[in-house]
Design an enzyme around this catalytic site. Structure first.
Site, PDB file in Angstrom:
ATOM      1  N   GLY A 185       0.816  -1.202   0.000  1.00 32.93           N
ATOM      2  CA  GLY A 185       0.000   0.000   0.000  1.00 32.93           C
ATOM      3  C   GLY A 185       0.846   1.247   0.000  1.00 32.93           C
ATOM      4  O   GLY A 185       2.058   1.201   0.233  1.00 32.93           O
ATOM      5  N   PRO A 186       0.233   2.389  -0.261  1.00 30.46           N
ATOM      6  CA  PRO A 186       0.969   3.658  -0.288  1.00 30.46           C
ATOM      7  C   PRO A 186       1.521   4.007   1.084  1.00 30.46           C
ATOM      8  O   PRO A 186       1.100   3.460   2.110  1.00 30.46           O
ATOM      9  CB  PRO A 186      -0.097   4.673  -0.738  1.00 30.46           C
ATOM     10  CG  PRO A 186      -1.222   3.860  -1.289  1.00 30.46           C
ATOM     11  CD  PRO A 186      -1.184   2.551  -0.584  1.00 30.46           C
ATOM     12  N   THR A 190      -0.475   4.593   5.111  1.00 33.71           N
ATOM     13  CA  THR A 190      -1.799   3.978   5.198  1.00 33.71           C
ATOM     14  C   THR A 190      -1.932   3.019   6.381  1.00 33.71           C
ATOM     15  O   THR A 190      -3.018   2.512   6.619  1.00 33.71           O
ATOM     16  CB  THR A 190      -2.122   3.231   3.906  1.00 33.71           C
ATOM     17  OG1 THR A 190      -1.043   2.342   3.581  1.00 33.71           O
ATOM     18  CG2 THR A 190      -2.317   4.207   2.764  1.00 33.71           C
ATOM     19  N   GLU A 218      -4.344  32.861 -13.794  1.00 32.02           N
ATOM     20  CA  GLU A 218      -5.149  32.032 -12.894  1.00 32.02           C
ATOM     21  C   GLU A 218      -6.644  32.230 -13.146  1.00 32.02           C
ATOM     22  O   GLU A 218      -7.432  31.293 -13.000  1.00 32.02           O
ATOM     23  CB  GLU A 218      -4.815  32.353 -11.430  1.00 32.02           C
ATOM     24  CG  GLU A 218      -3.358  32.135 -11.053  1.00 32.02           C
ATOM     25  CD  GLU A 218      -2.903  30.734 -11.344  1.00 32.02           C
ATOM     26  OE1 GLU A 218      -1.729  30.562 -11.706  1.00 32.02           O
ATOM     27  OE2 GLU A 218      -3.719  29.792 -11.242  1.00 32.02           O
TER      28      GLU A 218
END
Length: 695
Positions: free
Chosen positions: A191-192, A195, A414
């Site tokens: 997993g990242p 986490t 922007e």
């Protein structure tokens, strides 16, 4: 002892550097005495004479001092002879201690004996001492401290169910053995970063009540070949002595990468360590009762032999939480923080898509620090919003002095992004538009999705390209000349269009893949890359990429040309207020066009959701006791989630960073700076190739 030896050597060196008296025979001394060339003498112990010549040294060269030894003890006749020659006499007694002489003689021997005793003691001791580098550095978890159990982890019920079987096997092995079942030898947590993989491992240790050895993958690798393999053997020997037990290896990709690929050869230290690990996990001898749990955020670089059944039988994915999970995590981390009545955690959870547990913990901590800096007694909603912007977009640089022209260009740039996003159906809602420099960006337009997304439609991706082109189009419509501020927008839109053609099959070339896996060589990938298509196909790919980007450009130009006056009004509002949130932008659009383009928000999650240990919890949460576990998470790409969808998500959330080139740079590098990289990585944490800003 060593200090004494160094002092003695230093003393001898200093003595050697001084001028030494010349040793002369006694007869030569008498001759010099009769000739009147001796000025003074010092008689030591009635036999040794240290003297000084008088006048030119004559045959003695430049030597002024001499020494000689009397063949007899000094008597009255010798003394009278010196007096007659007019020599100054001094008598001394040698007071050198016999103990010092003995110590000086035996010092080298004593030093060797002390060194031998030191190394023998080091070899007999463990840990990280000298001569014991072949011993395992695994730490045995302290069972007396506060335990982390499965009640502290929620939202990953499938992972908990998989790991619960291991705990039950360690507690009741006969339950599985009577049916012929065999517990998995290894479990890989994927997993990242942030986490909660390490937290899950600690929960297993807290539930199982068995010895738990913890070690990092980098602890196996040393400069000496064979040390890592020796540590692996020692680790499993300790495990067998304490069986049943659990061995946890964090960041196993440090030693488990592909063998025989990349820049490393087949005989380096890392591969020897991996070979030994493979043998210990499932070799000729079986290590019954030893369960190996490993964590990584790069499962794609692991060696296939390590992932095969019999070694890592199970792969448990620990992904980022959804909106309900984020709400639960926020409630966990705000238990001990005094919150004001206006704080709405559900709104914060909706505004932080892609945040992992560690990210949300950092957000809560930043909010508390900001409130304390403002001398508040409670943390308010504005503190959370300020902290969220700081984490997602970077720190404001209000002291950065911009010229009026640069501010104007940034405002129109922007405003162009914001208007195209507002008038594009299906685009993510605007969150904030600012011309206050943050990080290395001079301005930002930020979008946040209304809900978690895992796949994206073709029209959505094309809309993001149009939004990215809005800044450049706005400059062309309002300025005399264009700037390098759109460099990052062009880079990201071109990359997105190229992926549409090469990877996602979203072009007229059809559902074909033309993308090679460009993996870094140092991660264990192949050095050489080959193209799977012809030169003619490459030309067609380039034309498709150009067509897609050009369509987005024309789409943005049509929107801004139609609403040119609104573009002027929005730019002036930015110049006046410097920052506008999404509601203010949509209000300006409604006043100018009569249309309410504000996207509908989905229903917020139930704030009364039960997140007690006994009730259902929406996501992994790592509370105060797991702060150390969060810090153990490494960096890397999410190999389990959809990387393509993640890239689109990250590229669409932080739309623009209109930056101007530095005056000291003759050729502004519009691509590859760190301006938006931090913003995208913080805002979404999902991009395998984070978008970057321009300088």
């Amino acid at each position: 002892m060593a200090i004494l030896l160094v002092a003695i050597l230093l003393w001898n060196t200093l003595q050697a550097g001084q001028a030494q008296p010349e040793e002369v025979p006694y007869s030569q001394f008498l001759t010099a005495l009769d000739e009147g060339r001796v000025a003074e003498v010092t008689i030591t112990d009635e036999t040794e004479i240290l003297g000084t010549y008088q006048g030119p040294a004559g045959d003695q060269g430049d030597a002024r001092k001499f020494e000689t030894v009397l063949p007899f003890k000094s008597d009255s006749d010798f003394t009278r002879r010196l007096e007659e020659a007019g020599v100054t006499m001094t008598a001394e007694r040698n007071e050198t201690s016999p103990l010092f002489t003995i110590l000086l003689t035996w010092a080298p021997v004593l030093l060797l004996v002390a060194l031998w005793i030191f190394f023998m003691r080091q070899m007999q001791s463990g840990g990280n001492r000298a001569m014991s580098f072949g011993k395992s550095k695994a730490k045995l978890l302290n069972t007396t401290g506060k335990k982390v159990t499965f009640s502290d982890v929620s939202g990953v019920e499938e992972a908990k169910e998989e790991l619960q079987e291991i705990v039950e096997f360690l507690k009741e092995p006969q339950k599985f053995q009577k049916l012929g079942g065999r517990i998995p030898k290894g479990v890989l947590l994927m997993g990242p970063p942030g986490t909660g993989k390490t937290l899950l491992a600690r929960a297993i240790a807290g539930e199982a009540n068995v010895p738990f050895f913890s070690i990092s993958g980098s602890d196996f690798v040393e400069m000496f070949v064979g040390v890592g393999a020796s540590r692996v053997r020692d680790l499993f020997e300790q495990g067998m002595k304490n069986a049943p037990c659990i061995i946890f290896i964090d960041e196993i990709d440090a030693v488990g990468r592909h063998r025989g690929a990349g820049l490393g050869g087949g005989h380096d230290e890392r591969e020897q360590t991996l070979n030994q690990l493979l043998v210990e996990m499932d070799g000729f001898e079986s290590n019954e009762g030893v369960i190996l749990i490993a964590a990584t955020n790069r499962p794609d670089v692991l060696d296939p032999a390590l992932l095969r059944p019999g070694r890592f039988d199970r792969r448990v994915v620990v992904d980022r939480p959804d909106i309900n999970g984020r709400l639960g995590i926020l409630k966990v981390h705000t238990r001990e923080i005094p919150l004001d009545d206006d704080v709405d955690l559900a709104v914060i959870a909706r505004g932080t898509p892609g945040f992992a547990g560690a990210d949300l913990a950092n957000l809560v901590n930043e909010s508390a620090l900001i409130a304390a800096r403002r001398n508040k007694k409670k943390v308010e909603m504005e503190d959370f919003e300020f902290a969220k912007d700081k984490v997602m977009m970077g720190v404001e640089r209000k002291t950065m002095m911009l010229t009026d022209e640069e501010k104007t260009v940034t405002a129109y740039h922007e405003a162009g992004h914001a208007l195209v996003a507002a008038f594009t159906p299906g685009a993510d809602p605007l969150h904030k538009v600012t011309i206050i420099p943050r990080g290395r960006a001079l301005g930002l337009t930020m979008q946040l999705p209304t809900e978690d997304k895992y796949t994206y439609k073709k029209e959505y991706v094309k809309a993001q390209i149009a939004i990215l082109m809005g800044g450049r189009v706005a400059e062309e419509l309002t300025m005399d000349d264009i700037t390098t501020g759109a460099g990052n927008d062009i880079e990201r839109s071109s990359d997105m269009a190229r992926r549409m053609v090469r990877e996602w099959g979203m072009s007229e070339l059809g559902p074909l893949s033309y993308a090679g896996k460009d993996e870094p060589v140092f991660l264990g990938r192949d050095i050489a890359q080959r193209a799977d298509y012809s030169e003619d196909t490459a030309i067609r790919i380039d034309r498709e990429v150009e067509r897609i980007v050009q369509e987005g450009y024309e789409r943005a130009r049509a929107i801004l040309t139609q609403h040119h006056q609104l573009l002027e009004d929005l730019a002036q509002a930015l110049l006046e207020k410097e920052s506008l949130d999404g509601r203010e932008v949509y209000k300006l659009v409604e006043e100018a066009t009569g249309e309410d383009l504000t996207p509908a928000r989905p229903e917020l999650p139930n704030e009364k959701m039960d997140i007690t240990p006994e009730g259902p919890q929406p996501a992994i949460h790592d509370g105060p006791e797991a702060a150390e576990a969060r810090d153990d998470e490494g960096e890397g790409a999410d190999a389990d989630a959809d990387p393509d969808a993640d890239d689109v998500r990250a590229e669409s959330d932080v739309v623009s960073s209109a930056d101007a080139p530095s005056a000291a740079e003759p050729e502004p590098e519009a691509e590859g700076s760190e301006a938006d990289e931090r913003e995208v990585a913080s805002a979404q944490r999902r991009s395998a190739e984070p978008a970057t800003g321009s300088d």
